[in-house]
Design a protein around this motif. Structure first.
Motif, short mmCIF file in Angstrom:
data_model
loop_
_atom_site.label_atom_id
_atom_site.label_comp_id
_atom_site.label_asym_id
_atom_site.label_seq_id
_atom_site.Cartn_x
_atom_site.Cartn_y
_atom_site.Cartn_z
N ASP A 1 84.53 84.36 133.27
CA ASP A 1 85.18 83.19 132.68
C ASP A 1 86.14 82.61 133.72
OD1 ASP A 1 86.59 81.29 131.27
OD2 ASP A 1 87.06 82.60 129.58
N GLU B 1 89.85 81.81 132.25
CA GLU B 1 90.69 83.00 132.08
C GLU B 1 90.75 83.87 133.34
OE1 GLU B 1 92.44 83.80 129.28
OE2 GLU B 1 91.78 81.92 128.37
N LYS C 1 88.56 86.16 134.46
CA LYS C 1 88.27 87.57 134.19
C LYS C 1 86.82 87.72 133.72
CE LYS C 1 89.80 87.56 129.39
NZ LYS C 1 90.64 88.17 128.38
#
Length: 180
Positions: free
Chosen positions: A13, A16, A18
């Motif tokens: 992602d 994000e 991560k």
């Protein structure tokens, strides 16, 4: 008993920054699937087309190398499924576990389907997409040699060897001419 196809995918992602776990299942049974073994993990019913494997042993009628195509995994996106944000994920080259079994059966009874990584998301429309399934050989098709001689002499090679890839060997080898 009704059959269901599951996909457990790792993706990146970028918002994000991560890795995330994405769980999908085929749509035919109409609801999210959860297993007693994993109470916090829900499989979203968004798979529209499970992959179809093909194996060929010849080309143009001439026997040759075995070719295995793992097919494509088709999925749908919509707000009710809460998966529209998946379109931003990077799936290319990340691991994927594919399983097949009976709806309502324990997770341990599901059969593993060959395939190990996904290709990038092909998103022809806003609410559908597909991934190419890649087999385990995808790890073998990348370049293994990455280091080059610097040309400074000694183990780093002469000036005329500069930017030449350094060989790589594992195990016992004989009669290999060393770089001077």
């Amino acid at each position: 008993m009704a059959k269901v196809f599951l996909a457990e995918v790792t993706a990146y992602d970028p918002v994000e920054q991560k890795l995330v776990e994405v769980r999908m299942c085929s749509r035919g049974h109409g609801k999210h699937i959860a297993f007693a073994e994993f109470p916090d993990a829900e499989y979203v019913p968004c798979i529209t087309a499970p992959p179809q494997q093909t194996i060929s042993f010849n080309q143009d009628g001439i026997p040759g190398q075995i070719q295995i195509e793992y097919g494509n995994l088709g999925i749908s996106f919509n707000r009710q499924l809460r998966n529209t944000h998946w379109r931003r994920y990077d799936f290319d080259g990340y691991p994927c576990r594919l399983l097949y079994g009976d709806v309502g059966a324990p997770y341990s009874t599901y059969e593993l389907v060959p395939g190990s990584k996904l290709g990038s998301l092909d998103n022809p429309t806003v609410d559908t997409g597909s991934f190419a399934i890649r087999g385990p050989e995808v790890d073998l098709t990348r370049d293994i040699l990455t280091e080059s001689y610097g040309g400074t002499g000694g183990a780093d090679g002469r000036e005329d060897r500069k930017n030449t890839l350094k060989p790589f060997a594992i195990g016992r080898f004989e009669n290999w001419e060393a770089v001077l």
